[in-house]
Design an enzyme around this catalytic site. Structure first.
Site, mmCIF file in Angstrom:
data_model
loop_
_atom_site.group_PDB
_atom_site.id
_atom_site.type_symbol
_atom_site.label_atom_id
_atom_site.label_comp_id
_atom_site.label_asym_id
_atom_site.label_seq_id
_atom_site.Cartn_x
_atom_site.Cartn_y
_atom_site.Cartn_z
ATOM 1 N N ASN A 64 -17.764 6.558 -4.248
ATOM 2 C CA ASN A 64 -17.739 5.671 -5.423
ATOM 3 C C ASN A 64 -18.365 4.308 -5.144
ATOM 4 O OD1 ASN A 64 -16.439 7.491 -7.165
ATOM 5 N ND2 ASN A 64 -14.482 7.075 -6.170
ATOM 6 N N VAL A 65 -17.932 3.657 -4.066
ATOM 7 C CA VAL A 65 -18.457 2.314 -3.766
ATOM 8 C C VAL A 65 -19.881 2.415 -3.231
ATOM 9 C CG1 VAL A 65 -18.164 0.214 -2.411
ATOM 10 C CG2 VAL A 65 -16.150 1.402 -3.291
ATOM 11 N N LYS A 118 0.856 -1.185 0.000
ATOM 12 C CA LYS A 118 0.000 0.000 0.000
ATOM 13 C C LYS A 118 0.891 1.234 0.000
ATOM 14 C CE LYS A 118 -4.518 0.711 0.164
ATOM 15 N NZ LYS A 118 -5.599 -0.086 -0.385
ATOM 16 N N VAL A 175 -21.438 7.484 0.806
ATOM 17 C CA VAL A 175 -21.948 7.141 -0.525
ATOM 18 C C VAL A 175 -21.081 7.799 -1.597
ATOM 19 C CG1 VAL A 175 -24.288 6.456 0.059
ATOM 20 C CG2 VAL A 175 -23.773 8.886 -0.158
#
Ligand code: NAD
Length: 357
Positions: A190-191, A87, A188
């Site tokens: 992108n996913v 990451k 709420v």
């Protein structure tokens, strides 16, 4: 897999939460301060997104990178993918003057690792940023055309979460259909947006929270959702609470408020400390381990240009999660412990220390 690191000493951290290597990059000309953590390359090159957010300290950024890198190793392992876990984090400059220059410099950082780490989109980074990175290195995903041009992984992540919710509902509520259920989504973006669409199409009643008013208004207009404040989302009386915003949100305070039978969402590192799973189990809340339920985006990248296989693998997350829930009940264990054991079996012998294969 623990979801937190307490010590501030780097090698103590490695004791608690083994990782392979951590790299730092500073480029004052472009304001870039970045860290890449590689947890394991045992199964293949380490993949994992690059996030650019505000961090209170370098230590906080490093801790985030290390925890997220470990999650990626477990995620790729449990899906039996030929990738390890890594990451990257960029400490967001307070006043960014040249975004392109910053991401070009980050691309050179990625290139300097010679393919041990492949970067991707994450919180605070975009497809455009990935395209800039691709001008410096091939070891980048989520671009429009260069490197591994997988585009935005979010719709696939959302589809995986959707299947995970269905598995949790089947196990906990003995229901095949989501019609008429009430689901609360925290975040709420992108996913969360893509998930809300899938759930709305299935006849689910939705309550959402997000500090971004534009994001919530879009959902009100398109799906007729109810909106509550960031503080109130935890106590919504619902069937499923779906965290799709931030990590570490399952803690003693939020567990006291939660009024849901199931927690199943996309956020990484949802449990503030590992013992939170015990508190959830004691409260009778079924928890879908985050790195399993949110692996849809990685599946899309792993099976790039094979859309049928991707859809098949996303649907298979239903079986993987259902099996984890069943095993946890049979073994009188937690869902996290069962998932970790599964992932660790696949990564066997790789955690004794640094693993420079
Ligand atoms: P995003 O940045 O597009 O959306 C996050 C949303 O959460 C934003 O709209 C933001 O305003 C909102 N938010 C921030 N603080 C909040 C709060 N306190 N309460 C409610 N909402 C809040 O991110 P995303 O790509 O949708 O990812 C969501 C989560 O899922 C992140 O934790 C990410 O690491 C994880 N994840 C994403 C993917 C992916 O494919 N995008 C894959 C795996 C995991």
């Amino acid at each position: 897999m623990a979801s937190f690191i307490e010590s501030t000493d780097l090698f103590d951290m490695a004791e608690q939460h083994p990782f392979s290597d951590v790299h730092f990059w500073r480029d004052p000309e472009t304001q870039l301060q970045a860290i890449i953590a590689i947890h394991s390359t045992k199964l293949g090159p380490a993949i994992g997104g690059c996030r650019m957010i505000n961090y209170p300290s370098t230590h906080a950024a490093m801790k985030d990178a290390c925890c997220l890198a470990a999650g990626m190793s477990y995620k790729t392992a449990i899906n039996r993918l030929p990738f390890g876990g890594g990451k990257a984090v960029i400490l967001k400059p307070p006043h960014l003057t040249d975004r392109k220059a910053l991401f070009a410099s980050f691309g050179r950082f990625v290139e300097s690792l010679n393919g041990r780490y492949i970067t991707a989109m994450d919180s605070g980074t975009t497809i455009d940023d990935m395209d800039v990175i691709a001008s410096q290195t091939n070891h980048v995903m989520c671009t429009t055309t260069a490197g591994l041009a997988s585009g935005d992984p979010s719709p696939h992540t959302a589809k995986g979460v959707y299947y995970g919710i269905k598995a949790a509902v089947k196990f906990k509520l003995q229901r095949d259909s989501l019609v008429g259920l009430h689901i609360a989504i925290q975040g709420v973006g992108n996913v969360g947006y893509a998930l809300a669409r899938l759930l709305h199409e299935d006849g689910v009643k939705l309550t959402v929270s997000d500090p971004n008013r534009q994001a919530t208004e879009r959902l009100v207009n398109e799906f007729g959702v109810d909106v509550v404040s960031a503080d109130d989302i935890y106590s919504v009386s619902c069937d499923v609470f779906s965290p799709c915003a931030l990590g570490q949100i399952i803690n003693a305070d939020s567990i006291a408020l939660l009024n849901a039978a199931i927690i199943a969402g996309s956020a990484n590192n949802q449990l503030q400390t590992p013992d939170m799973i015990t508190a959830l189990t004691n409260k009778g809340i079924l928890y879908a381990p985050d790195y399993v339920i949110n692996s849809g985006g990685v599946l899309q990248i792993a099976y790039l240009n094979k859309p049928d296989v991707v859809q098949h693998k996303l649907a298979a997350l239903y079986d993987t999660l259902l099996d984890i829930f069943i095993q946890a009940e049979r073994q009188n264990s937690s869902t996290v412990a069962v998932a970790n054991r599964l992932a660790e079996q696949i990564l066997t012998n790789s955690f004794a220390g640094a693993n420079h294969e």
